[in-house]
Design a protein around this motif. Structure first.
Motif, PDB file in Angstrom:
ATOM      1  N   ALA A  17       0.823  -1.221   0.000  1.00 12.82           N
ATOM      2  CA  ALA A  17       0.000   0.000   0.000  1.00 12.82           C
ATOM      3  C   ALA A  17       0.849   1.259   0.000  1.00 12.82           C
ATOM      4  CB  ALA A  17      -0.923  -0.011   1.212  1.00 12.82           C
ATOM      5  N   ASN A  18       2.103   1.155   0.441  1.00 13.05           N
ATOM      6  CA  ASN A  18       2.987   2.322   0.497  1.00 13.05           C
ATOM      7  C   ASN A  18       3.817   2.500  -0.770  1.00 13.05           C
ATOM      8  OD1 ASN A  18       2.280   3.300   3.035  1.00 13.05           O
ATOM      9  ND2 ASN A  18       3.739   1.969   4.101  1.00 13.05           N
ATOM     10  N   PHE A  19       3.565   1.653  -1.776  1.00 13.87           N
ATOM     11  CA  PHE A  19       4.365   1.704  -2.994  1.00 13.87           C
ATOM     12  C   PHE A  19       3.521   2.106  -4.192  1.00 13.87           C
ATOM     13  CE2 PHE A  19       6.308  -0.294  -6.800  1.00 13.87           C
ATOM     14  CZ  PHE A  19       7.571   0.281  -6.735  1.00 13.87           C
ATOM     15  N   THR A  20       4.050   3.061  -4.968  1.00 16.05           N
ATOM     16  CA  THR A  20       3.383   3.496  -6.198  1.00 16.05           C
ATOM     17  C   THR A  20       4.366   3.413  -7.354  1.00 16.05           C
ATOM     18  OG1 THR A  20       1.985   5.053  -4.977  1.00 16.05           O
ATOM     19  CG2 THR A  20       2.180   5.400  -7.353  1.00 16.05           C
ATOM     20  N   LEU A  21       3.942   2.805  -8.438  1.00 17.91           N
ATOM     21  CA  LEU A  21       4.761   2.739  -9.644  1.00 17.91           C
ATOM     22  C   LEU A  21       4.210   3.689 -10.691  1.00 17.91           C
ATOM     23  CD1 LEU A  21       6.894   1.539 -11.585  1.00 17.91           C
ATOM     24  CD2 LEU A  21       5.232  -0.271 -12.126  1.00 17.91           C
ATOM     25  N   ILE A  22       5.073   4.571 -11.179  1.00 23.99           N
ATOM     26  CA  ILE A  22       4.742   5.426 -12.322  1.00 23.99           C
ATOM     27  C   ILE A  22       5.644   5.009 -13.475  1.00 23.99           C
ATOM     28  CG2 ILE A  22       4.683   7.766 -13.260  1.00 23.99           C
ATOM     29  CD1 ILE A  22       4.289   8.803 -10.415  1.00 23.99           C
ATOM     30  N   GLU A  23       5.045   4.462 -14.519  1.00 22.73           N
ATOM     31  CA  GLU A  23       5.831   4.088 -15.683  1.00 22.73           C
ATOM     32  C   GLU A  23       5.920   5.311 -16.587  1.00 22.73           C
ATOM     33  OE1 GLU A  23       6.122   0.609 -19.124  1.00 22.73           O
ATOM     34  OE2 GLU A  23       4.710   0.396 -17.461  1.00 22.73           O
ATOM     35  N   GLY A  24       7.098   5.896 -16.640  1.00 22.95           N
ATOM     36  CA  GLY A  24       7.254   7.127 -17.400  1.00 22.95           C
ATOM     37  C   GLY A  24       8.718   7.489 -17.552  1.00 22.95           C
ATOM     38  N   ASP A  25       8.966   8.555 -18.310  1.00 18.40           N
ATOM     39  CA  ASP A  25      10.313   8.933 -18.726  1.00 18.40           C
ATOM     40  C   ASP A  25      10.640  10.315 -18.182  1.00 18.40           C
ATOM     41  OD1 ASP A  25      12.608   9.721 -20.338  1.00 18.40           O
ATOM     42  OD2 ASP A  25      12.033   8.131 -21.735  1.00 18.40           O
ATOM     43  N   ILE A  26      11.817  10.464 -17.593  1.00 19.08           N
ATOM     44  CA  ILE A  26      12.210  11.765 -17.043  1.00 19.08           C
ATOM     45  C   ILE A  26      12.432  12.805 -18.136  1.00 19.08           C
ATOM     46  CG2 ILE A  26      13.179  10.835 -14.912  1.00 19.08           C
ATOM     47  CD1 ILE A  26      15.986  11.163 -16.180  1.00 19.08           C
ATOM     48  N   LEU A  31       6.458  16.269 -13.233  1.00 16.62           N
ATOM     49  CA  LEU A  31       5.578  17.050 -12.364  1.00 16.62           C
ATOM     50  C   LEU A  31       4.608  16.150 -11.598  1.00 16.62           C
ATOM     51  CD1 LEU A  31       4.711  20.088 -14.673  1.00 16.62           C
ATOM     52  CD2 LEU A  31       6.109  20.140 -12.598  1.00 16.62           C
ATOM     53  N   VAL A  32       4.085  15.145 -12.280  1.00 18.80           N
ATOM     54  CA  VAL A  32       3.177  14.195 -11.624  1.00 18.80           C
ATOM     55  C   VAL A  32       3.920  13.410 -10.546  1.00 18.80           C
ATOM     56  CG1 VAL A  32       1.807  12.097 -11.963  1.00 18.80           C
ATOM     57  CG2 VAL A  32       1.632  13.987 -13.601  1.00 18.80           C
ATOM     58  N   ALA A  33       5.128  12.989 -10.857  1.00 19.88           N
ATOM     59  CA  ALA A  33       5.886  12.121  -9.956  1.00 19.88           C
ATOM     60  C   ALA A  33       6.273  12.802  -8.651  1.00 19.88           C
ATOM     61  CB  ALA A  33       7.129  11.602 -10.666  1.00 19.88           C
ATOM     62  N   VAL A  34       6.548  14.111  -8.680  1.00 19.09           N
ATOM     63  CA  VAL A  34       7.028  14.803  -7.476  1.00 19.09           C
ATOM     64  C   VAL A  34       5.901  15.330  -6.600  1.00 19.09           C
ATOM     65  CG1 VAL A  34       9.226  15.481  -8.522  1.00 19.09           C
ATOM     66  CG2 VAL A  34       7.253  17.012  -8.706  1.00 19.09           C
ATOM     67  N   LYS A  35       4.661  15.137  -7.000  1.00 17.97           N
ATOM     68  CA  LYS A  35       3.539  15.668  -6.231  1.00 17.97           C
ATOM     69  C   LYS A  35       3.503  15.075  -4.820  1.00 17.97           C
ATOM     70  CE  LYS A  35      -1.385  16.687  -6.710  1.00 17.97           C
ATOM     71  NZ  LYS A  35      -2.604  16.476  -7.529  1.00 17.97           N
ATOM     72  N   ASN A  36       3.473  15.950  -3.826  1.00 21.74           N
ATOM     73  CA  ASN A  36       3.406  15.560  -2.402  1.00 21.74           C
ATOM     74  C   ASN A  36       4.601  14.722  -1.949  1.00 21.74           C
ATOM     75  OD1 ASN A  36       0.829  16.817  -2.080  1.00 21.74           O
ATOM     76  ND2 ASN A  36      -0.137  15.008  -2.989  1.00 21.74           N
ATOM     77  N   SER A  74      19.112  16.650 -19.804  1.00 24.38           N
ATOM     78  CA  SER A  74      17.756  17.210 -19.928  1.00 24.38           C
ATOM     79  C   SER A  74      16.797  16.572 -18.930  1.00 24.38           C
ATOM     80  CB  SER A  74      17.236  17.023 -21.355  1.00 24.38           C
ATOM     81  OG  SER A  74      18.044  17.734 -22.275  1.00 24.38           O
ATOM     82  N   GLY A  75      16.883  15.252 -18.774  1.00 23.16           N
ATOM     83  CA  GLY A  75      16.035  14.565 -17.805  1.00 23.16           C
ATOM     84  C   GLY A  75      16.338  15.008 -16.387  1.00 23.16           C
ATOM     85  N   PHE A  76      17.607  15.173 -16.075  1.00 23.86           N
ATOM     86  CA  PHE A  76      18.021  15.652 -14.750  1.00 23.86           C
ATOM     87  C   PHE A  76      17.460  17.050 -14.480  1.00 23.86           C
ATOM     88  CE2 PHE A  76      20.950  17.797 -11.849  1.00 23.86           C
ATOM     89  CZ  PHE A  76      21.159  16.858 -10.859  1.00 23.86           C
ATOM     90  N   LEU A  77      17.578  17.939 -15.466  1.00 30.22           N
ATOM     91  CA  LEU A  77      17.062  19.297 -15.302  1.00 30.22           C
ATOM     92  C   LEU A  77      15.535  19.288 -15.123  1.00 30.22           C
ATOM     93  CD1 LEU A  77      17.519  22.328 -15.228  1.00 30.22           C
ATOM     94  CD2 LEU A  77      17.479  22.344 -17.731  1.00 30.22           C
ATOM     95  N   ASN A  78      14.852  18.418 -15.862  1.00 26.78           N
ATOM     96  CA  ASN A  78      13.400  18.278 -15.670  1.00 26.78           C
ATOM     97  C   ASN A  78      13.072  17.925 -14.229  1.00 26.78           C
ATOM     98  OD1 ASN A  78      12.690  18.830 -18.320  1.00 26.78           O
ATOM     99  ND2 ASN A  78      12.557  16.683 -18.933  1.00 26.78           N
ATOM    100  N   MET A  79      13.810  16.984 -13.672  1.00 24.01           N
ATOM    101  CA  MET A  79      13.549  16.550 -12.300  1.00 24.01           C
ATOM    102  C   MET A  79      13.877  17.647 -11.291  1.00 24.01           C
ATOM    103  SD  MET A  79      12.048  13.698 -12.142  1.00 24.01           S
ATOM    104  CE  MET A  79      12.104  13.903 -10.375  1.00 24.01           C
TER     105      MET A  79
END
Length: 321
Positions: free
Chosen positions: A49-58, A65-70, A99-104
């Motif tokens: 229950a404490n784990f969430t997987l987001i399949e996506g690319d940095i 933006l979705v991944a860093v929410k809360n 570029s991916g690092f800067l996005n994060m």
């Protein structure tokens, strides 16, 4: 309980971090595009229950933006590793690693993440011949990969100074251990050698085997990431730390240790011959970290020397072969 985002969480280091922080009772989000990571590495957490997987690319800013929410802390592990890979395809390495690092970084700033902790690299030391490697003394990069990892440090420093985002870089030195993939063209040296020896195939050593590395077991890396989260020392912020053991081993000595450890499971492995090939472009001859800064500021105390880590890693590879 913290909310922790681990990018590249299905990879070798990332999945070990997922496991560790879930076992500590924290909420963990894994962001991975499975370019180099594997669903098998995180399959046992999918029902947690404490784990969430987001399949996506940095490389996709909206995904970041979705991944860093809360999220309280970001452990940024996502990258395209390997010096040879970056030499063959510098464009993609730059897209992901810069570029991916800067996005994060930017997504973390906008989400008001408490701290951004990222995987830096010993490759940043480049052609510096000084030993041991001290964080403040670097040379010129020797590969596109090294350039990307140095640029990460520069961006992190700028984000700390201009935007006030807390950042900590961990310069990993030749990490090895459970779940490190032995397959593929860019496999790291220890799992590659182990795979070859277990199949009675001769490992190919680049050069005469006297190049040396500060091989670092995965549990030491996990310790450093936890310390980077927990520290309240202002000297720890917006800087980088060597993440290593503080000891170096030649490739020839490494093979001796590996053959000895594997021979406990199969005596025939001791007789597998070694082949030497040409030196590899972009390789640093010697790598040895000073871990004094990490000890003094973070309280780092590596629990695993090479031989102890090898014993555990070999046991894992044998059980999972």
């Amino acid at each position: 309980m913290y909310s922790i985002l681990i990018t590249g969480g299905a990879g070798f280091i990332g999945s070990n971090l997922c496991e560790f922080f879930l076992n500590k009772g924290h909420r963990v989000t894994c962001l991975d595009n499975f370019a180099t990571g594997f669903k098998d590495n995180i399959s046992s957490y999918l029902d947690n229950a404490n784990f969430t997987l987001i399949e996506g690319d940095i490389r996709n800013f909206e995904t970041c933006l979705v991944a860093v929410k809360n999220v309280d802390f970001v452990l940024h592990q996502a990258a395209l590793g390997s010096v040879p890979r970056s030499i063959k395809d510098p464009i993609t390495s730059n897209e992901v690693n810069v570029s991916g690092f800067l996005n994060m970084l930017e997504a973390s700033r906008l989400a008001k993440v408490k701290r951004f902790i990222y995987a830096a690299s010993s490759s940043t030391y480049g052609d510096s011949e000084s030993l041991p490697k001290v964080e403040e003394v670097i040379g010129n990069p020797l590969s596109p990969y090294a350039v990307t990892k140095y640029v990460n440090e520069l961006y992190a420093s700028v984000y700390g100074k201009i935007y006030g985002l807390e950042t900590i870089g961990l310069r990993y030195f030749n990490v090895f251990g459970r779940r490190q993939d032995p397959n593929g063209a860019y496999a790291a040296v220890i799992p590659l050698f182990v795979k070859k020896l277990m199949s009675y195939e001769s490992p190919i050593v680049n050069g005469d085997g006297n190049f040396s590395r500060d091989f670092t077991y995965i549990d030491n890396v996990i310790q450093m990431n936890e310390l980077a989260i927990e520290t309240s020392n202002p000297l720890a912020l917006n800087t980088v730390f060597n993440t290593a053991v503080g000891d170096r081993t030649t490739l020839n000595d490494l093979l001796t240790i590996l053959k000895r450890a594997l021979s406990k499971y199969d005596e025939k492995i001791a007789d597998v011959p070694i082949i030497h090939g040409p030196n590899r472009a972009g390789d640093i001859p010697h790598s040895l970290a000073s871990i004094d800064k990490a000890k003094a500021i973070l309280g780092y105390n590596p629990q695993y020397k090479l031989s102890e880590g090898i014993e555990e890693a070999i046991e894992w590879y044998w059980k999972n072969s």
